[in-house]
Design a protein around this motif. Structure first.
Motif, mmCIF file in Angstrom:
data_model
loop_
_atom_site.group_PDB
_atom_site.id
_atom_site.type_symbol
_atom_site.label_atom_id
_atom_site.label_comp_id
_atom_site.label_asym_id
_atom_site.label_seq_id
_atom_site.Cartn_x
_atom_site.Cartn_y
_atom_site.Cartn_z
ATOM 1 N N ASP A 657 -64.609 -37.103 23.755
ATOM 2 C CA ASP A 657 -63.362 -36.413 24.054
ATOM 3 C C ASP A 657 -63.181 -35.228 23.111
ATOM 4 O O ASP A 657 -64.032 -34.952 22.249
ATOM 5 N N VAL A 658 -62.072 -34.521 23.261
ATOM 6 C CA VAL A 658 -61.857 -33.299 22.479
ATOM 7 C C VAL A 658 -61.709 -33.587 20.992
ATOM 8 O O VAL A 658 -61.822 -32.676 20.162
ATOM 9 N N TYR A 659 -61.469 -34.846 20.629
ATOM 10 C CA TYR A 659 -61.329 -35.213 19.218
ATOM 11 C C TYR A 659 -62.634 -35.773 18.634
ATOM 12 O O TYR A 659 -62.667 -36.190 17.472
ATOM 13 N N GLY A 660 -63.670 -35.806 19.451
ATOM 14 C CA GLY A 660 -64.952 -36.314 18.978
ATOM 15 C C GLY A 660 -65.130 -37.805 19.143
ATOM 16 O O GLY A 660 -66.168 -38.354 18.725
ATOM 17 N N ASN A 661 -64.167 -38.481 19.743
ATOM 18 C CA ASN A 661 -64.293 -39.918 19.963
ATOM 19 C C ASN A 661 -65.191 -40.198 21.168
ATOM 20 O O ASN A 661 -65.195 -39.452 22.145
ATOM 21 N N THR A 662 -65.931 -41.295 21.102
ATOM 22 C CA THR A 662 -66.810 -41.673 22.207
ATOM 23 C C THR A 662 -66.025 -42.410 23.273
ATOM 24 O O THR A 662 -65.290 -43.361 22.980
ATOM 25 N N SER A 663 -66.175 -41.950 24.525
ATOM 26 C CA SER A 663 -65.543 -42.623 25.658
ATOM 27 C C SER A 663 -66.477 -42.490 26.853
ATOM 28 O O SER A 663 -67.683 -42.276 26.672
ATOM 29 N N TYR A 664 -65.920 -42.579 28.071
ATOM 30 C CA TYR A 664 -66.752 -42.544 29.277
ATOM 31 C C TYR A 664 -66.056 -41.783 30.391
ATOM 32 O O TYR A 664 -64.826 -41.819 30.532
ATOM 33 N N PHE A 665 -66.893 -41.085 31.202
ATOM 34 C CA PHE A 665 -66.407 -40.589 32.486
ATOM 35 C C PHE A 665 -66.249 -41.791 33.423
ATOM 36 O O PHE A 665 -67.107 -42.680 33.440
ATOM 37 N N ALA A 666 -65.209 -41.806 34.235
ATOM 38 C CA ALA A 666 -64.998 -42.902 35.197
ATOM 39 C C ALA A 666 -65.822 -42.613 36.454
ATOM 40 O O ALA A 666 -65.301 -42.201 37.493
ATOM 41 N N THR A 667 -67.131 -42.830 36.357
ATOM 42 C CA THR A 667 -68.051 -42.444 37.435
ATOM 43 C C THR A 667 -68.527 -43.621 38.289
ATOM 44 O O THR A 667 -69.100 -43.398 39.370
ATOM 45 N N ALA A 668 -68.352 -44.851 37.841
ATOM 46 C CA ALA A 668 -68.853 -46.007 38.599
ATOM 47 C C ALA A 668 -68.236 -46.030 39.989
ATOM 48 O O ALA A 668 -67.018 -45.940 40.163
ATOM 49 N N GLY A 669 -69.100 -46.148 41.001
ATOM 50 C CA GLY A 669 -68.649 -46.192 42.385
ATOM 51 C C GLY A 669 -68.531 -44.844 43.051
ATOM 52 O O GLY A 669 -68.302 -44.773 44.263
ATOM 53 N N HIS A 670 -68.698 -43.746 42.295
ATOM 54 C CA HIS A 670 -68.579 -42.410 42.868
ATOM 55 C C HIS A 670 -69.919 -41.958 43.463
ATOM 56 O O HIS A 670 -70.986 -42.465 43.113
ATOM 57 N N GLN A 671 -69.862 -40.968 44.331
ATOM 58 C CA GLN A 671 -71.077 -40.398 44.917
ATOM 59 C C GLN A 671 -71.961 -39.834 43.809
ATOM 60 O O GLN A 671 -71.491 -39.129 42.914
ATOM 61 N N ALA A 672 -73.240 -40.146 43.858
ATOM 62 C CA ALA A 672 -74.175 -39.657 42.854
ATOM 63 C C ALA A 672 -74.367 -38.153 43.004
ATOM 64 O O ALA A 672 -74.240 -37.602 44.096
ATOM 65 N N SER A 763 -62.423 -29.587 31.800
ATOM 66 C CA SER A 763 -61.982 -30.765 31.052
ATOM 67 C C SER A 763 -61.623 -31.881 32.025
ATOM 68 O O SER A 763 -60.924 -31.654 33.018
ATOM 69 N N VAL A 764 -62.104 -33.081 31.744
ATOM 70 C CA VAL A 764 -61.899 -34.238 32.617
ATOM 71 C C VAL A 764 -61.282 -35.363 31.792
ATOM 72 O O VAL A 764 -61.663 -35.577 30.633
ATOM 73 N N ARG A 765 -60.318 -36.082 32.379
ATOM 74 C CA ARG A 765 -59.721 -37.190 31.657
ATOM 75 C C ARG A 765 -60.715 -38.354 31.582
ATOM 76 O O ARG A 765 -61.250 -38.801 32.585
ATOM 77 N N LEU A 766 -60.929 -38.818 30.361
ATOM 78 C CA LEU A 766 -61.881 -39.896 30.126
ATOM 79 C C LEU A 766 -61.179 -41.246 30.195
ATOM 80 O O LEU A 766 -59.949 -41.329 30.300
ATOM 81 N N MET A 767 -61.950 -42.313 30.079
ATOM 82 C CA MET A 767 -61.405 -43.653 30.240
ATOM 83 C C MET A 767 -60.524 -44.081 29.064
ATOM 84 O O MET A 767 -59.745 -45.024 29.186
ATOM 85 N N ASN A 768 -60.605 -43.371 27.919
ATOM 86 C CA ASN A 768 -59.711 -43.679 26.802
ATOM 87 C C ASN A 768 -58.387 -42.921 26.893
ATOM 88 O O ASN A 768 -57.552 -43.004 25.997
#
Length: 796
Positions: A657-672, A763-768
């Motif tokens: 994220d923008v603060y350098g914290n590790t998170s994830y894109f919410a990609t599970a189940g989306h079109q590859a 910028s995309v909202r991450l899971m955190n």
């Protein structure tokens, strides 16, 4: 040594099942053997060379004798069928009759001869149902990219005469189109005896010209849009004395302007082939090619540049101003390439056969791109003179060498008339040594050779010469059995390949000292099982299951860097179910497929014509391919193909994220990414009274082009048209022909694919709950504008 993951365990379990099958398949009972030995040979052109090789002399002797008159009538039929290179073609060579127990999609010589001589293998396969191809030019110099069932050409085994070739971006370097006999694509499957592991998306194999038995040759001249000119000549030696050796030599020269922006491109190419046949079925073939090219490295547009071009006509190509850092002469690829393969097949006594295929691929050259401008006091030349501020700079991708050398060997044995067993060994070594120097741009706007000392830049008394060395070594053993039962109606191919790899990455600091080193060893079992059943002369079904793994290519590792370690290997398990129908009027091919992929590897574009690689979680892909074509009817041969694909990402992908914290894109189940749901092709060929023509239409549906899924490109349509006439022989001209080839007839301005996947477009909202840093989006291939090429040719 890497520990086994759950995917390795699945592959290992599958290997055990295949091994069990191999140990149980063997000589059949005497009663069954006796029954089979009296079976009459199957008539018609569907009989294959592979089937004939399993017939023993004893079985042939048991066939009842026939009257002499009948034998005399049969002989011309066999010779006629064997001599016709279009006997298996449908749709004017856009589809071929296949009998293998797995999906095969092929382009025949009949179709190749109607296309422009500037066509590459990528241009030729654009109408196959399982692929979407993007090409950056119409002069056949710069290759392109392939998408197949949500995977890319990096997931394919790309071969020339069974030997590994360069990536799809550089396949134009290997062979001229006039020296191609066929292009065969096996999407999602690969034989275990070929030298590749990275074949989750299957294999594309180019088959080169077989030298003729008579002295002669072929020549053609082409001229077209973008001031393109091309000359080609091939000389055939014919049979040399009584040696049984025959050969050919060909040369081509191509020159063209860039279709987008300023730039001049040139290519010189040589092919040489040699073949020797023996009466017992043994043969030796040798092919070598040399390619030298200077072409302008395209600027692959982002979305903003594309829309500006589409709506205003303002291009995104290279500049024509020599004082600009973006001058086309400062964006040149200089490259020398040598490709060699020498397959040998030896028929030995006692039902043994031996095959060996050594190969060698060596390239050397450099790419230059804008390096910005110098600041006061930062650089000096080699003699200590200060480089003035504002001096245009060139950054280089200097490939000191890119080398690939290897060999495959295989020993086969006919256990009985039903079973052909084989065991083999494959060795390959790849090594890429790369540096990234900086030089001053020359006064005329061109980039100098990075080895030209007069323009090399120094900082604090030493030249900046960072680089890396990446490569891998493969040792692999494989074993298999090909069995035929029930009068050859049932075909079973089973086996597995055990691969041991050692690959490495070494980085060098700006002063040339070693700054980092990573390496890894892997062992992977790759099982294969295919079963096909032919009901009668018209219907066939098959099932196929395979394991596959892909390690990051050395060049991709070198381009990406390896801070923190090497990317993980990609593993795949694939299954397919197929059905084929054919008669004297129509051919139909349907295949259903399912892929499960772990540690998906995706290419990212880093500029300068180079790509890197990143891991993108797990993925599942399911769908079907369908093809239909007809034999010629009053000269017309229609063709159509269709693919439906549902490819989904199974994992959330790590991001910061923008603060350098590790998170994830919410990609599970989306079109590859790069996985359009629908692709379709239509074609129509006409050949009669010397006239010939071919029209094609291709559609690719919308697709995602970033890992985060926040950027997409819409569906698009491309088209081609070929028209020509074969004149009667005249003096030494045996086949005088004129043809016109057109691409993008409607002048559509569309994006056909990506040069590299983007992480995110914004910028995309991450899971955190936090936002990610803004991404740069993808870089796009844009369909070249309308082009026309005219060609006159003849054999002699």
């Amino acid at each position: 040594m890497r520990r086994y993951t759950h995917r390795n365990k699945a592959l290992f379990t599958m290997s055990c099942l295949v091994t069990t099958f191999l140990t149980t398949v063997g000589p059949v009972s005497k009663s069954m053997a006796a029954t089979e030995s009296t079976t009459q040979p199957v008539k018609g052109h569907v009989t294959t060379r592979h089937a004939a090789s399993h017939t023993t002399g004893k079985a042939a002797a048991s066939t009842p004798a026939k009257p002499q008159a009948v034998a005399a009538r049969a002989t011309p039929e066999v010779i006629h069928v064997g001599a016709s290179r279009s006997a298996r073609d449908g749709g004017g060579g856009m589809m071929r009759l296949e009998t293998a127990p797995h999906t095969v999609q092929s382009i025949g010589k009949q179709f190749i001869d109607m296309k422009s001589p500037t066509s590459t293998a990528l241009d030729l396969i654009k109408t196959l149902p399982s692929v979407s191809v993007s090409t950056p030019d119409t002069s056949g110099m710069q290759g392109g990219s392939i998408i197949s069932r949500s995977l890319t050409d990096a997931d394919m085994g790309l071969l020339v005469d069974g030997a590994p070739a360069a990536s799809a971006s550089y396949m134009a370097e290997d062979v001229d189109s006039e020296d191609l006999e066929a292009v065969n694509v096996t999407p999602g499957s690969s034989a275990i005896d070929i030298p590749t592991t990275s074949a989750a998306a299957g294999v594309m194999d180019e088959r080169t010209h077989t030298p003729g038995h008579k002295f002669g040759g072929l020549m053609d001249f082409s001229y077209g849009t973008n001031n393109m000119s091309r000359e080609f000549i091939r000389l055939e030696s014919g049979d040399i004395g009584k040696t049984g050796i025959r050969s050919y030599f060909s040369f081509s020269n191509t020159h063209a302007r860039s279709w987008m922006g300023a730039g001049i491109n040139s290519r010189k190419h040589i092919d040489f082939g040699l073949q020797k046949d023996w009466q017992n079925g043994s043969f030796a073939k040798f092919f070598i090619s040399w390619n030298y090219e200077d072409f302008t490295i395209d600027n692959y547009s982002n979305a903003a540049e594309f829309y500006q071009y589409k709506h205003t006509g303002q291009g995104f190509g290279r500049s024509a101003d020599p004082s600009s850092n973006n001058y086309w002469g400062n964006n040149i690829d200089h490259w020398n390439q040598i490709f060699l393969t020498a397959p040998v097949h030896i028929v030995l006594p006692a039902k043994f056969k031996f095959d060996i295929t050594p190969y060698f691929n060596f390239g050397q050259g450099w790419d230059g791109e804008p390096g910005g401008t110098a600041t006061d006091g930062k650089y000096t030349y080699a003699n200590g003179t200060a480089v003035p501020g504002g001096t245009n700079l060139t950054s280089y991708f200097l490939e000191d060498y890119a080398m690939q050398v290897g060999v495959t060997t295989k020993l086969g044995y006919d256990i009985d008339r039903h079973n052909h067993a084989y065991i083999g060994y494959w060795y390959q070594n790849e090594d890429y040594l790369t540096h990234f120097p900086v030089s001053a741009q020359m006064a005329n706007g061109f980039n100098p050779s990075p080895n030209n000392a007069a323009y090399q830049l120094y900082a604090n008394g030493s030249r900046s010469f960072s680089g890396n060395d990446a490569g891998f070594e493969v040792h692999s053993i494989f074993i298999g059995d090909s069995a035929k039962y029930l009068h050859d109606k049932l075909t079973i191919d089973a086996g597995f390949k055990y691969v041991m790899t050692n690959y490495w990455y070494k980085s060098f600091s700006s002063n040339g000292s070693l700054s980092g080193r990573y390496g890894e060893n892997n062992t992977t079992p790759l099982p294969h099982l295919s079963i096909g059943y032919t009901f009668n002369d018209h219907h066939q079904i098959y099932v196929n299951a395979e394991g596959d793994f892909r390690q990051p290519s050395p060049s991709a590792i070198a381009n990406s860097g390896a801070a923190g370690g090497l990317p993980k290997n990609q593993y795949s398990i694939k299954e397919e179910l197929g059905y084929r129908y054919h008669d004297k009027y129509v051919m139909v091919d349907l295949s259903l497929f399912n892929y499960n992929i772990t540690n998906r590897l995706l290419s990212t574009y880093i500029g300068g014509g180079q790509s890197g690689v990143v891991n993108a979680g797990n993925q599942t892909a399911r769908g079907f391919d369908a093809m239909i074509s007809t034999r010629p009817f009053h000269g017309f041969s229609p063709y159509a193909s269709f693919e439906y694909l549902n490819a989904r990402m199974d994992s959330n992908i790590r991001a910061a994220d923008v603060y350098g914290n590790t998170s994830y894109f919410a990609t599970a189940g989306h079109q590859a990414p790069q996985a359009p749901h629908v692709m379709a092709n239509f074609g129509l060929t006409y050949q009669k009274y010397g006239f010939f023509g071919n029209a094609t239409l291709h559609y690719t549906g919308p697709q995602s082009v970033t890992l985060a899924g926040d950027e997409r490109i819409p569906g698009y349509v491309t088209d081609t048209l070929s028209l020509g006439y074969h004149f009667k022989p005249f003096m030494y001209a045996k086949t005088p022909t004129i043809r016109l080839n057109f691409t993008n007839l409607t002048g559509a301005i569309v994006r056909t694919g990506v040069r590299g996947i983007g992480t995110s477009n914004g910028s995309v909202r991450l899971m955190n709950g936090n936002m990610s840093a803004a991404g740069s989006g993808a870089s796009f291939y844009v369909e070249p504008r309308f082009s026309m090429t005219g060609t006159v040719s003849t054999s002699f």
